[in-house]
Design a protein around this motif. Structure first.
Motif, mmCIF file in Angstrom:
data_model
loop_
_atom_site.group_PDB
_atom_site.id
_atom_site.type_symbol
_atom_site.label_atom_id
_atom_site.label_comp_id
_atom_site.label_asym_id
_atom_site.label_seq_id
_atom_site.Cartn_x
_atom_site.Cartn_y
_atom_site.Cartn_z
ATOM 1 N N VAL A 31 0.835 -1.201 0.000
ATOM 2 C CA VAL A 31 0.000 0.000 0.000
ATOM 3 C C VAL A 31 0.869 1.251 0.000
ATOM 4 N N GLY A 32 2.018 1.179 0.685
ATOM 5 C CA GLY A 32 2.939 2.319 0.681
ATOM 6 C C GLY A 32 3.382 2.693 -0.718
ATOM 7 N N LEU A 33 3.698 1.684 -1.529
ATOM 8 C CA LEU A 33 4.075 1.971 -2.916
ATOM 9 C C LEU A 33 2.887 2.493 -3.710
ATOM 10 N N LEU A 34 1.691 1.996 -3.376
ATOM 11 C CA LEU A 34 0.504 2.527 -4.047
ATOM 12 C C LEU A 34 0.314 4.008 -3.715
ATOM 13 N N LEU A 35 0.629 4.384 -2.481
ATOM 14 C CA LEU A 35 0.589 5.803 -2.117
ATOM 15 C C LEU A 35 1.509 6.609 -3.029
ATOM 16 N N SER A 36 2.720 6.112 -3.208
ATOM 17 C CA SER A 36 3.678 6.798 -4.079
ATOM 18 C C SER A 36 3.156 6.870 -5.505
#
Length: 439
Positions: A31-36
């Motif tokens: 999800v962190g990469l999706l935020l990016s």
């Protein structure tokens, strides 16, 4: 190939398995990469007013800078998702994150509209398969009973990323200029990429697979013919309705996210920074709505499977009513409150749609199924939303264009209603076929 725990509706034996702490770590990093991903995509909307003045752009040109990303995602998501299944999902995710981060950095150095358009296209290429590959990784290591919740929570990461991209991008742009805003998003993406690559490997993911996962089915899924794959992806009327309804209903958040900063700038006289920060609140409402609606759909459909579709219909209709009223109200706090309420439900069918697709397709092709769902989401909703709104805005004004947007979820509700009528029969037939194949 990573697959879901089971093909059913969540009543299988695997549903009571405890979820490991590392599974949640993988979820958080993914999800962190999706935020990016979405920060890189949506930072553009925060600086629309600046770019319009700097390069004297029309609303159609501004909309195209946003829509080209979703267009690339829509066109490339399926082939790149299939490629990711064959080359390794962790490696593919790393390559995608590196590309969208570097392309976002390229936006910071663009000197004209055409260079920016090209850089934004590469942002879309980098992001193309991340949604389908990322959600396939997440759902493969969690029990089936959490499908609507996890799908909604994962996709809400995109909304939260949009909030951060618009808010932080607008704040940086207000103090350091729009080029610095793109540079900041690129730097954050590279940092998150390094964290993900160090913590997640294919071997670690394989250990999280349910004990009853069928290795032979995984191999067959990778080796099946294109014709067999297409038959599995479009085997029922209800799954087609899930694809179509999901795609069309996402036209609303895509259009409003893209144009809300400009709407607040033009009709409320807000500065670029304040408009971006205020618009982020509408995206935040969407994000919370996705999670709440996903949890609600899982709970309501626990004992009656058709309720997944009923909740999707209800969310679309509520969004239609609230936004139709909101965009026709006079400017003021009351209007913004009603629009916010409508945005809470604007992506509410995302979680139910993901659960429908997972339940209606074989586990061995779930990555391809989610790639197909991503394709529908982008080509039917996310890609055309900003540019179509811009084209209409050039003719009747931005407010007039936004007043037409709420009719999209009305069409989506019809698609979900048709799917609901066929769902029970389709699910029973698929279950019978799976039992026959297993025997």
């Amino acid at each position: 190939m990573l697959t879901h725990a089971s093909p059913g509706t969540g009543n299988d034996s695997t549903t009571q398995i405890d979820v490991s702490a590392y599974a949640w770590v993988v979820f958080a990093l993914t999800v962190g990469l999706l935020l990016s991903d979405y920060m890189s995509r949506q930072v553009l909307n925060a600086v629309f007013p600046m770019l319009k003045v700097t390069w004297n752009l029309s609303d159609t040109q501004l909309g195209s800078l946003s829509s080209v990303v979703a267009l690339m995602v829509g066109v490339l998501t399926f082939p790149l998702s299939v490629l990711a299944d064959r080359t390794g999902r962790v490696k593919s995710i790393a390559l995608m994150a590196a590309m969208w981060s570097l392309a976002t950095l390229g936006c910071a150095f663009s000197t004209n509209y055409h260079e920016m358009l090209l850089a934004r296209a590469f942002v879309g290429i980098g992001e193309a398969a991340y949604g389908s590959v990322g959600i396939a990784v997440v759902l493969s290591i969690f029990p089936a009973r959490l499908r609507s919740t996890l799908t909604a929570a994962f996709m809400a990461g995109g909304a939260f990323g949009s909030v951060l991209g618009m808010a932080l991008g607008g704040a940086v742009a207000a103090h350091l200029g729009w080029r610095a805003a793109f540079g900041a998003m690129a730097g954050l993406g590279i940092v998150l990429l390094v964290c993900y690559r160090c913590a997640v490997t294919e071997k670690q993911l394989a250990r999280l697979q349910p004990a009853d996962t069928n290795p032979r089915a995984q191999v067959q899924g990778m080796r099946m013919s294109f014709r067999t794959l297409m038959k599995g992806l479009f085997s029922t009327k209800s799954v087609v309705c899930a694809y179509v309804g999901s795609g069309i209903h996402l036209l609303v958040p895509a259009a409003v996210w893209a144009w809300m900063p400009s709407f607040l700038n033009r009709y409320y006289g807000m500065s670029t920074g304040k408009a971006a920060m205020s618009a982020a609140m509408f995206v935040l409402a969407t994000a919370f709505g996705m999670v709440v609606c996903g949890i609600l759909a899982d709970r309501l459909s626990k004992h009656e499977r058709e309720r997944t579709w009923s909740t999707a219909v209800a969310f679309c209709l509520i969004c239609f009513v609230l936004l139709t009223i909101g965009f026709r109200m006079p400017a003021g706090p009351a209007q913004l409150v009603v629009i916010s309420a409508g945005m809470f439900f604007s992506a509410g069918a995302t979680g139910p749609s993901g659960a429908m697709v997972a339940n209606l397709t074989p586990p061995s092709i779930h990555a391809s199924a989610f790639a197909t769902l991503t394709l529908a989401n982008n080509l039917l909703g996310l890609a055309p939303a900003a540019v179509l709104t811009g084209i209409v805005a050039d003719r009747i004004g931005l407010l007039g264009a936004l007043q037409l947007v709420p009719f999209a979820p009305l069409v989506a509700a019809i698609a979900f209603f048709i799917g609901r009528r066929n769902y029970g029969v389709d699910l029973d037939r698929l279950s019978a076929l799976r039992e026959h194949a297993g025997g």
